[in-house]
Design a protein around this motif. Structure first.
Motif, PDB file in Angstrom:
ATOM      1  N   GLU A  69       0.746  -0.911   0.147  1.00  0.00           N
ATOM      2  CA  GLU A  69       0.046  -0.004  -0.072  1.00  0.00           C
ATOM      3  C   GLU A  69       0.821   1.677  -0.189  1.00  0.00           C
ATOM      4  O   GLU A  69       0.528   1.659  -0.830  1.00  0.00           O
ATOM      5  N   CYS A  70       1.801   1.391   0.885  1.00  0.00           N
ATOM      6  CA  CYS A  70       2.838   2.348   0.362  1.00  0.00           C
ATOM      7  C   CYS A  70       3.442   2.392  -0.916  1.00  0.00           C
ATOM      8  O   CYS A  70       3.430   3.949  -1.176  1.00  0.00           O
ATOM      9  N   LEU A  71       4.238   1.692  -1.305  1.00  0.00           N
ATOM     10  CA  LEU A  71       4.607   1.631  -2.877  1.00  0.00           C
ATOM     11  C   LEU A  71       3.075   1.816  -3.935  1.00  0.00           C
ATOM     12  O   LEU A  71       3.392   3.079  -4.475  1.00  0.00           O
ATOM     13  N   GLU A  72       2.077   1.578  -3.335  1.00  0.00           N
ATOM     14  CA  GLU A  72       1.154   2.259  -4.789  1.00  0.00           C
ATOM     15  C   GLU A  72       0.917   3.041  -4.474  1.00  0.00           C
ATOM     16  O   GLU A  72       0.482   4.131  -5.024  1.00  0.00           O
ATOM     17  N   ALA A  73       0.538   4.313  -2.689  1.00  0.00           N
ATOM     18  CA  ALA A  73       0.085   5.333  -2.583  1.00  0.00           C
ATOM     19  C   ALA A  73       1.095   6.145  -3.284  1.00  0.00           C
ATOM     20  O   ALA A  73       1.192   7.364  -3.881  1.00  0.00           O
ATOM     21  N   GLY A  74       2.585   5.694  -3.864  1.00  0.00           N
ATOM     22  CA  GLY A  74       3.362   6.806  -4.559  1.00  0.00           C
ATOM     23  C   GLY A  74       4.865   7.066  -3.474  1.00  0.00           C
ATOM     24  O   GLY A  74       4.733   7.306  -2.267  1.00  0.00           O
ATOM     25  N   LEU A  75       6.489   7.089  -3.949  1.00  0.00           N
ATOM     26  CA  LEU A  75       6.773   7.434  -3.334  1.00  0.00           C
ATOM     27  C   LEU A  75       7.448   8.462  -3.391  1.00  0.00           C
ATOM     28  O   LEU A  75       7.192   9.067  -4.514  1.00  0.00           O
ATOM     29  N   GLY A  76       7.909   9.227  -2.189  1.00  0.00           N
ATOM     30  CA  GLY A  76       8.230  11.066  -2.205  1.00  0.00           C
ATOM     31  C   GLY A  76       9.199  11.199  -3.705  1.00  0.00           C
ATOM     32  O   GLY A  76       9.902   9.790  -4.042  1.00  0.00           O
ATOM     33  N   ASN A  77       9.286  11.848  -3.996  1.00  0.00           N
ATOM     34  CA  ASN A  77      10.315  12.792  -4.926  1.00  0.00           C
ATOM     35  C   ASN A  77      11.708  12.452  -4.495  1.00  0.00           C
ATOM     36  O   ASN A  77      12.505  13.070  -3.995  1.00  0.00           O
ATOM     37  N   GLY A  78      12.619  11.449  -5.453  1.00  0.00           N
ATOM     38  CA  GLY A  78      14.427  10.831  -5.228  1.00  0.00           C
ATOM     39  C   GLY A  78      14.152  10.493  -4.088  1.00  0.00           C
ATOM     40  O   GLY A  78      15.145   9.978  -4.255  1.00  0.00           O
ATOM     41  N   VAL A  79      13.174   9.235  -3.415  1.00  0.00           N
ATOM     42  CA  VAL A  79      13.287   8.176  -3.088  1.00  0.00           C
ATOM     43  C   VAL A  79      13.108   7.159  -3.763  1.00  0.00           C
ATOM     44  O   VAL A  79      11.987   6.896  -5.020  1.00  0.00           O
ATOM     45  N   THR A  80      13.892   6.718  -4.324  1.00  0.00           N
ATOM     46  CA  THR A  80      13.933   4.790  -3.821  1.00  0.00           C
ATOM     47  C   THR A  80      14.017   3.371  -3.609  1.00  0.00           C
ATOM     48  O   THR A  80      14.551   3.920  -2.595  1.00  0.00           O
ATOM     49  N   PHE A  81      12.766   2.884  -3.895  1.00  0.00           N
ATOM     50  CA  PHE A  81      12.955   1.591  -3.122  1.00  0.00           C
ATOM     51  C   PHE A  81      13.577   0.014  -4.029  1.00  0.00           C
ATOM     52  O   PHE A  81      13.434   0.274  -5.239  1.00  0.00           O
ATOM     53  N   LEU A  82      14.567  -0.156  -2.778  1.00  0.00           N
ATOM     54  CA  LEU A  82      15.352  -2.066  -4.223  1.00  0.00           C
ATOM     55  C   LEU A  82      14.915  -3.417  -2.959  1.00  0.00           C
ATOM     56  O   LEU A  82      15.455  -3.085  -1.608  1.00  0.00           O
ATOM     57  N   LEU A  83      14.833  -3.759  -3.568  1.00  0.00           N
ATOM     58  CA  LEU A  83      14.144  -5.502  -3.273  1.00  0.00           C
ATOM     59  C   LEU A  83      15.260  -6.461  -3.272  1.00  0.00           C
ATOM     60  O   LEU A  83      14.590  -6.615  -4.689  1.00  0.00           O
ATOM     61  N   SER A  84      16.070  -7.067  -2.190  1.00  0.00           N
ATOM     62  CA  SER A  84      16.502  -8.215  -2.810  1.00  0.00           C
ATOM     63  C   SER A  84      16.450  -9.899  -2.474  1.00  0.00           C
ATOM     64  O   SER A  84      15.755  -9.310  -0.852  1.00  0.00           O
ATOM     65  N   ALA A  85      15.451 -10.398  -2.678  1.00  0.00           N
ATOM     66  CA  ALA A  85      14.748 -11.528  -2.247  1.00  0.00           C
ATOM     67  C   ALA A  85      15.056 -13.131  -3.251  1.00  0.00           C
ATOM     68  O   ALA A  85      15.263 -13.087  -4.151  1.00  0.00           O
ATOM     69  N   THR A  86      15.964 -13.690  -2.408  1.00  0.00           N
ATOM     70  CA  THR A  86      15.742 -15.016  -3.461  1.00  0.00           C
ATOM     71  C   THR A  86      14.594 -15.978  -3.036  1.00  0.00           C
ATOM     72  O   THR A  86      15.059 -17.412  -4.171  1.00  0.00           O
ATOM     73  N   GLY A  87      13.895 -15.611  -3.101  1.00  0.00           N
ATOM     74  CA  GLY A  87      12.173 -16.497  -3.122  1.00  0.00           C
ATOM     75  C   GLY A  87      11.595 -15.327  -2.894  1.00  0.00           C
ATOM     76  O   GLY A  87      10.600 -14.806  -1.994  1.00  0.00           O
ATOM     77  N   ILE A  88      10.493 -16.029  -3.271  1.00  0.00           N
ATOM     78  CA  ILE A  88       8.820 -15.129  -3.386  1.00  0.00           C
ATOM     79  C   ILE A  88       7.777 -15.366  -4.314  1.00  0.00           C
ATOM     80  O   ILE A  88       7.968 -16.618  -4.389  1.00  0.00           O
ATOM     81  N   ASP A  89       6.496 -15.815  -3.229  1.00  0.00           N
ATOM     82  CA  ASP A  89       5.624 -16.864  -3.794  1.00  0.00           C
ATOM     83  C   ASP A  89       4.926 -15.974  -4.797  1.00  0.00           C
ATOM     84  O   ASP A  89       4.480 -14.993  -4.344  1.00  0.00           O
ATOM     85  N   LYS A  90       4.581 -16.239  -6.355  1.00  0.00           N
ATOM     86  CA  LYS A  90       4.510 -16.018  -7.116  1.00  0.00           C
ATOM     87  C   LYS A  90       2.825 -16.021  -7.418  1.00  0.00           C
ATOM     88  O   LYS A  90       1.752 -15.473  -8.105  1.00  0.00           O
ATOM     89  N   ARG A  91       1.991 -16.313  -6.319  1.00  0.00           N
ATOM     90  CA  ARG A  91       0.532 -16.553  -6.588  1.00  0.00           C
ATOM     91  C   ARG A  91       0.311 -15.556  -5.675  1.00  0.00           C
ATOM     92  O   ARG A  91      -0.971 -15.281  -5.636  1.00  0.00           O
ATOM     93  N   ARG A  92       1.167 -14.505  -4.897  1.00  0.00           N
ATOM     94  CA  ARG A  92       0.758 -13.501  -3.566  1.00  0.00           C
ATOM     95  C   ARG A  92       0.338 -12.224  -4.706  1.00  0.00           C
ATOM     96  O   ARG A  92       1.010 -11.724  -5.767  1.00  0.00           O
ATOM     97  N   ALA A  93      -0.775 -11.173  -4.281  1.00  0.00           N
ATOM     98  CA  ALA A  93      -1.013  -9.917  -4.887  1.00  0.00           C
ATOM     99  C   ALA A  93       0.381  -9.385  -4.779  1.00  0.00           C
ATOM    100  O   ALA A  93       0.306  -8.793  -5.893  1.00  0.00           O
ATOM    101  N   PHE A  94       1.511  -9.050  -3.578  1.00  0.00           N
ATOM    102  CA  PHE A  94       2.721  -8.157  -3.665  1.00  0.00           C
ATOM    103  C   PHE A  94       3.419  -8.678  -5.137  1.00  0.00           C
ATOM    104  O   PHE A  94       3.934  -7.562  -5.456  1.00  0.00           O
ATOM    105  N   TRP A  95       3.595  -9.437  -5.235  1.00  0.00           N
ATOM    106  CA  TRP A  95       4.620 -10.303  -6.398  1.00  0.00           C
ATOM    107  C   TRP A  95       4.273  -9.534  -7.998  1.00  0.00           C
ATOM    108  O   TRP A  95       4.418  -9.248  -8.851  1.00  0.00           O
ATOM    109  N   LYS A  96       2.186  -9.828  -7.926  1.00  0.00           N
ATOM    110  CA  LYS A  96       2.036  -9.535  -8.941  1.00  0.00           C
ATOM    111  C   LYS A  96       2.267  -7.961  -9.542  1.00  0.00           C
ATOM    112  O   LYS A  96       1.973  -7.189 -10.816  1.00  0.00           O
TER     113      LYS A  96
END
Length: 392
Positions: A126-153
């Motif tokens: 929800e935080c990412l959907e709302a939009g990030l502030g100017n100049g703010v960048t988000f980086l995620l790294s993970a060796t596994g993710i459930d691709k059935r979940r809404a977050f991945w989609k």
């Protein structure tokens, strides 16, 4: 390249198929690096983080949050910290990168399925959907993710995503994929491999890019600046011997008619408690079979100097001529083991290899159904294979 643009996929996927860039929003400031190849994921995430921060992380401007969670409460707290970091502007102004590093709670396990964890991940989405502030960048790294979940989609549609999965060594032809990866990384170090050395290195180092990188660095240091071509002896000396490597070495010795080397390795394995039937079916039978198939294929006149031309020529053979050859699960002839056997196969006649195959069948049956000494059975078969090569 603008770090906010689509990151182009590499030409060779570590999962056995090409990586294709997923659709992303223009100038996306959300990045995700996912995959089962832990070493490659960490390497690429660190590279991208340095690119996004300009290599200047003073501990105040940017935030890196460890994503390792012991339980669902830990996962919830991690998500909470990430949201707070994304909503907090840099103290000194300018750009800010928030890195959720090595997230462990996005997979389908007890922690990942917990309502507490899912609640935390949903708040992050929800935080990412709302939009990030100017100049703010988000980086995620993970060796596994459930691709059935809404977050991945959601990430697929709205983030710059790169995936790095290990090559599946249960699939036919995996050695070819690993060899291409090794050669690419070797070129970056200014190294090249002799054919035999590359074959053994692939078997010894395996498919994990972290292990491959470590072994290449050892070879780089060992060779020094004067010599940049890796030879078979270098791999034997520097890369730890594994069971798969010994199996390969036995097969290689049989192909080249080096009976003494084959017997030495077989005896060493038997003394270490290795099962004779296992050695027979993992090394000797596949070696003999590949030699026979390669010798028959050679009679068709297919080009053997270049692998791509060789593989293409096999796939263009009439169905009746290629149906009996080893096949890939995805379709097409598994040409790689045959290509590797072509040179050695020339030392044999087809008639001799046919007799050797019959001898291998009898030896395998003797190991399973009789009380004959296993060492003696294997030694006799090695002698027959070596003799068949010499009679050429």
């Amino acid at each position: 390249m603008d770090p906010g643009s689509v990151i182009a996929a590499p030409s060779l996927s570590l999962s056995g198929s090409p990586d294709y860039p997923l659709p992303v929003a223009a100038n996306s400031n959300i990045h995700a690096i996912i995959g089962t190849d832990e070493g490659r994921v960490k390497e690429e995430a660190l590279r991208l983080h340095r690119e996004l921060t300009g290599g200047n992380d003073d501990g105040f401007t940017h935030e890196t949050i460890d994503g390792t969670a012991d339980n669902s409460d830990g996962a919830f707290e991690i998500c909470k910290r990430v949201v707070e970091a994304l909503n907090t502007l840099p103290f000194f102004g300018g750009e800010k990168v928030v890195w959720l590093k090595s997230a462990s709670f996005l997979v389908d396990d007890v922690t990942g399925r917990s309502e507490r964890t899912l609640s935390g991940v949903e708040s992050l989405k929800e935080c990412l959907e709302a939009g990030l502030g100017n100049g703010v960048t988000f980086l995620l790294s993970a060796t596994g993710i459930d691709k059935r979940r809404a977050f991945w989609k959601w990430l697929q549609k709205n983030a710059s995503v790169k995936s790095y999965d290990k090559i599946d060594t249960t699939r036919d032809g995996w050695e070819e994929e690993v060899a291409a990866l090794v050669e690419g990384r070797a070129r970056d170090l200014g190294l090249s491999f002799e054919d035999d050395a590359l074959e053994l290195f692939v078997i010894q180092a395996g498919e994990a890019t972290r292990q491959i990188g470590a072994e290449l660095e050892k070879l780089d240091l060992f060779l020094g600046k004067e010599r940049r071509t890796v030879e078979l002896a270098d791999v034997r000396r520097m890369v730890p011997m594994t069971r798969a490597g010994i199996v390969f070495e036995i097969g290689k010795a049989l192909q080249t008619g080096d009976a003494a080397r084959a017997l030495e390795l077989i005896d060493r394995q038997l003394e270490a408690g290795e099962n004779a039937i296992g050695l027979m079916r993992a090394s000797i039978i596949p070696t003999v079979r590949n030699l026979f198939m390669a010798r028959v294929v050679a009679e068709t006149g297919v080009p053997t100097g270049n692998y791509k031309a060789f593989a293409g020529a096999l796939d263009r053979l009439p169905e009746i001529q290629r149906a009996w050859l080893p096949q890939k699960k995805a379709g097409g002839v598994n040409a790689y083991p045959l290509f590797l056997s072509m040179g050695a196969a020339r030392a044999f006649r087809i008639e001799g290899l046919r007799k050797v195959m019959e001898s291998a069948l009898k030896a395998d049956k003797a190991l399973v159904t009789t009380a004959l000494d296993h060492r003696l059975v294997l030694h006799r078969l090695v002698a027959e294979i070596s003799s068949a090569a010499k009679r050429r």
